[in-house]
Enzyme design. Sequence first.
Site, PDB file in Angstrom:
ATOM      1  N   TRP A 140       0.802  -1.226   0.000  1.00  0.00           N
ATOM      2  CA  TRP A 140       0.000   0.000   0.000  1.00  0.00           C
ATOM      3  C   TRP A 140       0.837   1.279   0.000  1.00  0.00           C
ATOM      4  CZ3 TRP A 140       1.771   2.468   4.198  1.00  0.00           C
ATOM      5  CH2 TRP A 140       2.273   1.685   5.238  1.00  0.00           C
ATOM      6  N   ASN A 141       2.151   1.173   0.279  1.00  0.00           N
ATOM      7  CA  ASN A 141       2.878   2.426   0.560  1.00  0.00           C
ATOM      8  C   ASN A 141       3.187   3.262  -0.678  1.00  0.00           C
ATOM      9  OD1 ASN A 141       4.755   0.511  -0.173  1.00  0.00           O
ATOM     10  ND2 ASN A 141       6.259   1.066   1.379  1.00  0.00           N
TER      11      ASN A 141
ATOM     12  N   ARG B  36       6.015  -0.408 -11.763  1.00  0.00           N
ATOM     13  CA  ARG B  36       7.345  -1.018 -11.765  1.00  0.00           C
ATOM     14  C   ARG B  36       7.279  -2.491 -12.146  1.00  0.00           C
ATOM     15  NH1 ARG B  36      11.271   0.259  -6.721  1.00  0.00           N
ATOM     16  NH2 ARG B  36      10.320  -1.506  -5.675  1.00  0.00           N
TER      17      ARG B  36
ATOM     18  N   LYS C 204      -2.778  -8.367  -7.870  1.00  0.00           N
ATOM     19  CA  LYS C 204      -3.513  -8.137  -6.633  1.00  0.00           C
ATOM     20  C   LYS C 204      -2.903  -6.941  -5.909  1.00  0.00           C
ATOM     21  CE  LYS C 204      -3.042  -9.486  -2.459  1.00  0.00           C
ATOM     22  NZ  LYS C 204      -3.457  -8.202  -1.878  1.00  0.00           N
ATOM     23  N   PRO C 205      -3.577  -5.792  -5.941  1.00  0.00           N
ATOM     24  CA  PRO C 205      -3.077  -4.644  -5.173  1.00  0.00           C
ATOM     25  C   PRO C 205      -3.384  -4.835  -3.689  1.00  0.00           C
ATOM     26  CG  PRO C 205      -5.149  -4.071  -6.256  1.00  0.00           C
ATOM     27  CD  PRO C 205      -4.828  -5.497  -6.655  1.00  0.00           C
ATOM     28  N   ALA C 206      -2.784  -3.996  -2.853  1.00  0.00           N
ATOM     29  CA  ALA C 206      -3.037  -4.079  -1.408  1.00  0.00           C
ATOM     30  C   ALA C 206      -4.476  -3.659  -1.115  1.00  0.00           C
ATOM     31  CB  ALA C 206      -2.061  -3.183  -0.659  1.00  0.00           C
TER      32      ALA C 206
ATOM     33  N   GLU D 140      10.797  -8.072  -3.560  1.00  0.00           N
ATOM     34  CA  GLU D 140      11.289  -6.832  -2.947  1.00  0.00           C
ATOM     35  C   GLU D 140      10.728  -6.800  -1.541  1.00  0.00           C
ATOM     36  OE1 GLU D 140      13.447  -4.995  -4.193  1.00  0.00           O
ATOM     37  OE2 GLU D 140      13.352  -5.346  -6.356  1.00  0.00           O
TER      38      GLU D 140
ATOM     39  N   CYS E  59      10.348   0.874   2.457  1.00  0.00           N
ATOM     40  CA  CYS E  59      11.375  -0.124   2.787  1.00  0.00           C
ATOM     41  C   CYS E  59      12.764   0.490   2.675  1.00  0.00           C
ATOM     42  CB  CYS E  59      11.236  -1.351   1.889  1.00  0.00           C
ATOM     43  SG  CYS E  59      11.132  -0.913   0.164  1.00  0.00           S
TER      44      CYS E  59
ATOM     45  N   GLU F  13      11.834  -2.785  11.365  1.00  0.00           N
ATOM     46  CA  GLU F  13      11.473  -1.687  10.455  1.00  0.00           C
ATOM     47  C   GLU F  13      10.491  -0.772  11.171  1.00  0.00           C
ATOM     48  OE1 GLU F  13      10.029  -3.563   6.794  1.00  0.00           O
ATOM     49  OE2 GLU F  13      11.023  -1.960   5.689  1.00  0.00           O
TER      50      GLU F  13
HETATM   51  P1  ADP Z   1       2.661  -4.595   4.517  1.00  0.00           P
HETATM   52  O1  ADP Z   1       3.129  -4.866   5.909  1.00  0.00           O
HETATM   53  O2  ADP Z   1       3.395  -3.538   3.805  1.00  0.00           O
HETATM   54  O3  ADP Z   1       1.170  -4.493   4.382  1.00  0.00           O
HETATM   55  P2  ADP Z   1       2.460  -7.242   3.477  1.00  0.00           P
HETATM   56  O4  ADP Z   1       3.588  -8.144   3.119  1.00  0.00           O
HETATM   57  O5  ADP Z   1       1.559  -7.649   4.576  1.00  0.00           O
HETATM   58  O6  ADP Z   1       3.143  -5.854   3.725  1.00  0.00           O
HETATM   59  O7  ADP Z   1       1.557  -6.951   2.205  1.00  0.00           O
HETATM   60  C1  ADP Z   1       2.062  -6.793   0.901  1.00  0.00           C
HETATM   61  C2  ADP Z   1       1.106  -7.419  -0.078  1.00  0.00           C
HETATM   62  O8  ADP Z   1       1.045  -8.816   0.184  1.00  0.00           O
HETATM   63  C3  ADP Z   1      -0.327  -6.907   0.027  1.00  0.00           C
HETATM   64  O9  ADP Z   1      -0.886  -6.857  -1.275  1.00  0.00           O
HETATM   65  C4  ADP Z   1      -0.990  -7.967   0.870  1.00  0.00           C
HETATM   66  O10 ADP Z   1      -2.394  -8.035   0.678  1.00  0.00           O
HETATM   67  C5  ADP Z   1      -0.315  -9.215   0.340  1.00  0.00           C
HETATM   68  N1  ADP Z   1      -0.374 -10.369   1.235  1.00  0.00           N
HETATM   69  C6  ADP Z   1      -0.352 -10.376   2.585  1.00  0.00           C
HETATM   70  N2  ADP Z   1      -0.446 -11.644   3.031  1.00  0.00           N
HETATM   71  C7  ADP Z   1      -0.527 -12.453   1.957  1.00  0.00           C
HETATM   72  C8  ADP Z   1      -0.642 -13.882   1.756  1.00  0.00           C
HETATM   73  N3  ADP Z   1      -0.665 -14.737   2.763  1.00  0.00           N
HETATM   74  N4  ADP Z   1      -0.706 -14.335   0.477  1.00  0.00           N
HETATM   75  C9  ADP Z   1      -0.649 -13.485  -0.554  1.00  0.00           C
HETATM   76  N5  ADP Z   1      -0.537 -12.155  -0.448  1.00  0.00           N
HETATM   77  C10 ADP Z   1      -0.472 -11.632   0.797  1.00  0.00           C
END
Ligand code: ADP
Length: 491
Positions: A163-164, A172, A187-189, A263, A297, A394
Site C-alpha cells: 500500500w505504501n 514497476r 492483486k493490489p493491497a 522486494e 522499505c 522496520e
Molecule cells: P505490509 O506490511 O506492507 O502491508 P504485506 O507483506 O503484509 O506488507 O503486504 C504486501 C502485499 O502482500 C499486500 O498486497 C498484501 O495483501 C499481500 N499479502 C499479505 N499476506 C498475503 C498472503 N498470505 N498471500 C498473498 N498475499 C499476501
Amino acid sequence: MTTTSEKTTHPALSAVPLDLYLDGAWTPAASGRTFAVENPATGETLAHVADGGPDDARRAVETAARVQDEWARTAPRERSEILRRAYDLILARTDELATIMTLEMGKPFAEARGEVAYGAEFFRWFSEEAVRIAGDTTTTGDGKNRIVVGRVPVGPCVLITPWNFPLAMGTRKIGPAIAAGCTMVFKPAPQTPLTALALTEILAEAGLPKGVLNVVPTTDASGVVTPWLEGGLARKLSFTGSTGVGKILLAQAATTVMRTSMELGGNAPFVVCADADLDKAVEGAMVAKLRNMGEACTAANRFYVHRDVADEFTAKLAQRMSALTVGDGLAEGTDVGPLIDAAAIDKVRALVTDAIAKGASVAIGGDTVGASGHFYQPTVLTGVPRDADLASTEIFGPVAPIFVFDDEDEIVRVANDTDWGLVGYLFTQDLDRAFRMSDRMEVGMVGLNTGLVSNPAAPFGGVKQSGLGREGGRVGIDEFLEYKYLAIPKG
Ligand code: ADP
C-alpha cells in the site's frame, strides 16, 4: 460488509471503477461481496470495492494463460506504444491520481504528485526497453554448431503490491511485464485498490488488449494468491511487501517452481562520518527518513553518527523535523500525513516506548498528534542503545533514532548486523572512505551523500532477506524474460 458497489461522492474518485477487471471487462466479485476503502486521515469510507475470491482468481489466471501466446507474438513496437500512451495519460491525470493516492493512503499531496511522475517513468523507461530485447549468437568450441540465443517472455505473471507506493509499485511490475510480452494477474493491497483500478482503466484506454492484465482486489489475499501460485498456470511471481509474507509466497511458488522477484523489507543504516558535509547529511536524512512518513522499505531506520559531529547533526535534524506540519495530506502546507492505520501507530508507539525504557532520550516528538486519525509526530531519539527494538525492526514511521559511533570498522560491522540488506546511506567527503565503506556494506544499493536512491533507470533491490532480483534499470526486464537457445549444426 456491504454487498453492492457504492459510488463515492468524492469528485476525484467518481471516475474510478470499483469492480474486478477480468478479461477486459469490469466485473463484480463472483460472491457479490465488496469491501470498504478508508481514508487514514479521517477514517471516512471512500468507496466499496469488489472483494475478489478464489473463483475470481482462477478466472483471472485462466484468462492470462489463454491470451499469453497471442500477446507474446505482438510486435515489440506495439507493446512499447501502449506503455508510452499510458505514460502520457498518467501524466495528464497527475492531480487526479495524486488525489486518489492521498485519499486512500495518506501521503501529502505534493509527495503523491511526485509518485505519479516517478511511477509513470517506469512506463516510459520500459516502453524504450520493449524494442531493445536482444539475444546473441556464437559458435560451439569445436566450430561445428551455431548457438542462437533468444529471449522469450517468462509467461503469465502474478503481481502483488503493497500500500505504501500504490502507483509506482504497480507500474514497476506492469511496465516490464508488458514490455517483455507477459500477461498478468495483479492483486493490489486492500488498503489502496483505488489507485490500482484507476491505473488499470488508463492501460485499457492506452490500448492494452483484453485479458493481458487481470486485476483482483481482495481482503482474502491467500485465497486469491494460492490458486495463482499453486495452480500451475502462472510462471512468475513478482512481489513487493514484508519479508514474512515474502517467505510464505516463496514456499508456495516452490510448489510449481515459479520464477520469483521479491522486494522485501529493509533496515537501512544511515551513516554520518566525522568528515561529512553536515548540511547535506541533514538534507539526505530528511528525505531518507520522512519520504512517505517513513513508510518505505528504503527509509533510514538507524542513524549512526560519528561522535565528533553527533551533537551538531542531531540539533540540525531536530530543528528541521520540528518545523514540519503534520496533518491531512490534502490540506495546504502538510509535510507529514497520517500513518496507514491504527496498527502502524501502535507499532511506532511501542518501539519508541521500548527505546526510552532502555535509556534513549526524546529530542523532539515522541507522541501521537490529535485524537482522531493516525498521526505521529516527527521524532528524534538520542542516546539510543544498540539493543533497542527499533535497531532491528522496520519502524515504518517518522522516527529517527540516533546512535553514536567512534570507529569506521566497528560501524560497518554494526550496520551489517541485520538480516536485511536493501539500502544503506553513507555521508562522507573522503573519496577513499566512501568506496571502502560502500564496498563493505551488505546492501543492494548505497546512497552516497544522498537520501534518495529510487530511480526507474537504476536496478532497485536488495541482498540477504531484503529480496531476490532487481526492478528497473537495464536489468529490470530480464526478470520477465527467459533465455531460449537453438542448437544449429553448421551446414
Ligand atoms: P505490509 O506490511 O506492507 O502491508 P504485506 O507483506 O503484509 O506488507 O503486504 C504486501 C502485499 O502482500 C499486500 O498486497 C498484501 O495483501 C499481500 N499479502 C499479505 N499476506 C498475503 C498472503 N498470505 N498471500 C498473498 N498475499 C499476501
